[in-house]
Design a protein around this motif. Structure first.
Motif, mmCIF file in Angstrom:
data_model
loop_
_atom_site.group_PDB
_atom_site.id
_atom_site.type_symbol
_atom_site.label_atom_id
_atom_site.label_comp_id
_atom_site.label_asym_id
_atom_site.label_seq_id
_atom_site.Cartn_x
_atom_site.Cartn_y
_atom_site.Cartn_z
ATOM 1 N N GLU A 114 0.822 -1.217 0.000
ATOM 2 C CA GLU A 114 0.000 0.000 0.000
ATOM 3 C C GLU A 114 0.857 1.269 0.000
ATOM 4 O OE1 GLU A 114 -3.120 0.315 -0.426
ATOM 5 O OE2 GLU A 114 -4.008 -1.643 0.035
ATOM 6 N N GLY A 115 2.172 1.118 -0.142
ATOM 7 C CA GLY A 115 3.014 2.302 -0.210
ATOM 8 C C GLY A 115 3.822 2.554 1.045
ATOM 9 N N ARG A 116 4.319 3.784 1.144
ATOM 10 C CA ARG A 116 5.238 4.184 2.213
ATOM 11 C C ARG A 116 4.487 4.450 3.515
ATOM 12 N NH1 ARG A 116 7.338 8.509 -0.384
ATOM 13 N NH2 ARG A 116 5.713 9.812 0.529
ATOM 14 N N TYR A 117 5.177 4.150 4.639
ATOM 15 C CA TYR A 117 4.579 4.357 5.956
ATOM 16 C C TYR A 117 4.905 5.738 6.537
ATOM 17 C CZ TYR A 117 4.237 -0.753 5.752
ATOM 18 O OH TYR A 117 3.960 -2.032 5.377
ATOM 19 N N PRO A 119 6.649 9.427 5.525
ATOM 20 C CA PRO A 119 5.255 9.768 5.826
ATOM 21 C C PRO A 119 4.302 8.847 5.057
ATOM 22 C CG PRO A 119 6.128 11.317 4.245
ATOM 23 C CD PRO A 119 7.283 10.445 4.642
ATOM 24 N N PRO A 120 3.119 8.618 5.577
ATOM 25 C CA PRO A 120 2.192 7.713 4.898
ATOM 26 C C PRO A 120 1.760 8.264 3.549
ATOM 27 C CG PRO A 120 1.080 8.867 6.681
ATOM 28 C CD PRO A 120 2.533 9.186 6.814
ATOM 29 N N GLU A 121 1.621 7.358 2.586
ATOM 30 C CA GLU A 121 1.181 7.782 1.266
ATOM 31 C C GLU A 121 -0.011 6.953 0.817
ATOM 32 O OE1 GLU A 121 4.156 7.212 -1.701
ATOM 33 O OE2 GLU A 121 4.442 5.090 -1.242
ATOM 34 N N GLY A 122 -0.691 7.460 -0.173
ATOM 35 C CA GLY A 122 -1.812 6.731 -0.749
ATOM 36 C C GLY A 122 -2.880 6.391 0.262
ATOM 37 N N ASN A 123 -3.325 5.161 0.203
ATOM 38 C CA ASN A 123 -4.411 4.729 1.084
ATOM 39 C C ASN A 123 -3.999 4.639 2.544
ATOM 40 O OD1 ASN A 123 -6.332 4.412 -1.023
ATOM 41 N ND2 ASN A 123 -5.404 2.461 -1.568
ATOM 42 N N LEU A 124 -2.701 4.579 2.805
ATOM 43 C CA LEU A 124 -2.245 4.505 4.200
ATOM 44 C C LEU A 124 -2.483 5.804 4.956
ATOM 45 C CD1 LEU A 124 1.040 2.450 3.727
ATOM 46 C CD2 LEU A 124 -0.929 1.783 5.130
ATOM 47 N N ARG A 125 -2.878 6.834 4.284
ATOM 48 C CA ARG A 125 -3.238 8.081 4.965
ATOM 49 C C ARG A 125 -4.584 7.965 5.684
ATOM 50 N NH1 ARG A 125 -4.037 12.083 0.701
ATOM 51 N NH2 ARG A 125 -4.552 10.233 -0.536
ATOM 52 N N PHE A 126 -5.304 6.874 5.409
ATOM 53 C CA PHE A 126 -6.648 6.709 5.962
ATOM 54 C C PHE A 126 -6.668 5.526 6.933
ATOM 55 C CE2 PHE A 126 -6.945 8.675 1.842
ATOM 56 C CZ PHE A 126 -7.916 9.649 1.983
ATOM 57 N N PRO A 127 -7.325 5.666 8.087
ATOM 58 C CA PRO A 127 -7.405 4.573 9.058
ATOM 59 C C PRO A 127 -8.043 3.318 8.454
ATOM 60 C CG PRO A 127 -8.131 6.627 10.049
ATOM 61 C CD PRO A 127 -7.983 6.901 8.578
ATOM 62 N N GLY A 128 -7.540 2.172 8.837
ATOM 63 C CA GLY A 128 -8.094 0.898 8.373
ATOM 64 C C GLY A 128 -7.280 0.234 7.290
ATOM 65 N N GLY A 131 -1.115 -2.297 4.972
ATOM 66 C CA GLY A 131 -0.192 -2.575 3.884
ATOM 67 C C GLY A 131 1.043 -3.308 4.358
ATOM 68 N N VAL A 132 1.663 -4.039 3.453
ATOM 69 C CA VAL A 132 2.934 -4.706 3.739
ATOM 70 C C VAL A 132 3.939 -4.267 2.685
ATOM 71 C CG1 VAL A 132 1.813 -6.696 4.812
ATOM 72 C CG2 VAL A 132 2.335 -6.743 2.358
ATOM 73 N N PRO A 133 5.237 -4.304 3.005
ATOM 74 C CA PRO A 133 6.244 -3.960 2.003
ATOM 75 C C PRO A 133 6.188 -4.894 0.800
ATOM 76 C CG PRO A 133 7.191 -3.982 4.208
ATOM 77 C CD PRO A 133 5.828 -4.583 4.322
ATOM 78 N N ASP A 134 6.657 -4.397 -0.333
ATOM 79 C CA ASP A 134 6.652 -5.211 -1.553
ATOM 80 C C ASP A 134 7.333 -6.547 -1.344
ATOM 81 O OD1 ASP A 134 5.494 -2.982 -2.665
ATOM 82 O OD2 ASP A 134 6.907 -2.819 -4.339
ATOM 83 N N GLU A 135 8.491 -6.527 -0.641
ATOM 84 C CA GLU A 135 9.243 -7.761 -0.476
ATOM 85 C C GLU A 135 8.514 -8.761 0.429
ATOM 86 O OE1 GLU A 135 11.137 -4.620 2.302
ATOM 87 O OE2 GLU A 135 10.280 -4.728 0.255
ATOM 88 N N VAL A 136 7.737 -8.253 1.363
ATOM 89 C CA VAL A 136 6.952 -9.149 2.229
ATOM 90 C C VAL A 136 5.836 -9.809 1.420
ATOM 91 C CG1 VAL A 136 5.390 -9.246 4.215
ATOM 92 C CG2 VAL A 136 7.490 -7.891 4.342
#
Length: 286
Positions: A114-117, A119-128, A131-136
């Motif tokens: 879901e992107g970077r934590y 600062p949060p980006e994309g959908n991670l800016r919203f509660p709920g 996301g996991v890192p690409d490699e995970v």
């Protein structure tokens, strides 16, 4: 009983019969104990609803292709539930498997990039959103594929309903296919499900009078219509009336008020058809 009676021919025959019966019983018990467990094909294509014996029996009867669907837990505006992707890809996977035949379905992978934590980006800016890192994510797909190969599957089809999953999914499929070439096992990244089908979906909606602006790219007409078609309790369009003049980002774009279940059924059919075509083309021997 006298010694003569114990050694009489009739007595010896009786003892011999008893010994033969005991030997036959032991052989039968050994045969039953060593015979592999079997089971009839269950009335489901979903591996999670099967026993291990049923999975093995299905593979032995030619069900050597399996779909690994990936969804996602992310914000979808104020009008849709977080598990939108999970519901859609689960439904589509069953349709695809049924159309292809001799294909089982692994459980949905819910946790995707879901992107970077920070600062949060994309959908991670919203509660709920989770996301996991690409490699995970790539590691999960690889572990799932290796497990399915051990079970005897020969064609493993990775299908993602979330755009951010496409690149790591394709990389895992290519790498494992190269590694397993000598074993006759292929891993397919079913990119047409999201890519080619997405283009066809936009064409369908534009032909019906929509524009790219009204369609939107996230939680708009397409996503909302699809969920309305297969899981209507996950959509509440009445909430959009409260967002005529939002004070903060809603997490959605496009005009979801124009979504309908009828449109959703047609849009999902495009995904199913595109995926089935690609899988058939890449596994012609099945």
């Amino acid at each position: 009983m006298s010694d003569a009676e114990l050694t009489s021919p009739s007595r010896r025959r009786t003892v011999l019969k008893l010994a033969l019966v005991a030997l036959a019983s032991g052989a039968l018990a050994l045969t039953i104990a060593t015979k592999p467990l079997t089971a009839p094909l269950p009335n489901t294509l979903r591996m999670a609803d099967m026993t291990w014996v049923e999975v093995r029996s299905a593979v032995a009867q030619g069900y050597t292709r399996v779909i690994v669907p990936s969804g996602g837990i992310e914000q979808n505006g104020a009008h849709m539930i977080l598990a939108k992707h999970d519901h859609i890809v689960s439904f589509a996977a069953e349709r695809i498997a049924s159309e292809l035949g001799r294909t089982l379905i692994a459980p949905v992978v819910s946790y995707v990039p879901e992107g970077r934590y920070a600062p949060p980006e994309g959908n991670l800016r919203f509660p709920g959103t989770i996301g996991v890192p690409d490699e995970v994510y790539a590691g999960m797909l690889e572990g799932i594929a290796r497990s399915l190969k051990l079970a005897g599957f020969k064609t493993i089809c990775l299908i993602a309903d979330h755009g951010g999953s496409a690149r790591p999914q394709a990389e895992v499929a290519a790498r494992l296919t190269r590694e397993w070439a000598s074993d006759g096992v292929k891993v397919i990244s079913v990119d047409d499900y999201y890519g080619a089908a997405g283009e066809e979906q936009n064409k369908l909606l534009i032909a019906a009078g929509e524009t790219l602006k009204t369609i939107g790219q996230h939680a708009g007409i397409t996503d909302t219509s699809e969920l309305m078609a297969i899981h209507p309790q996950g959509v509440d369009l009445s909430r959009l009336a409260q967002l005529a003049f939002p004070r903060e980002p809603t997490g959605a774009d496009g005009d979801a008020r124009r979504a309908t279940a009828e449109r959703g059924r047609a849009l999902i059919a495009l995904k199913v058809d595109a995926a089935a075509r690609q899988i058939r083309a890449m596994s012609p021997g099945m």
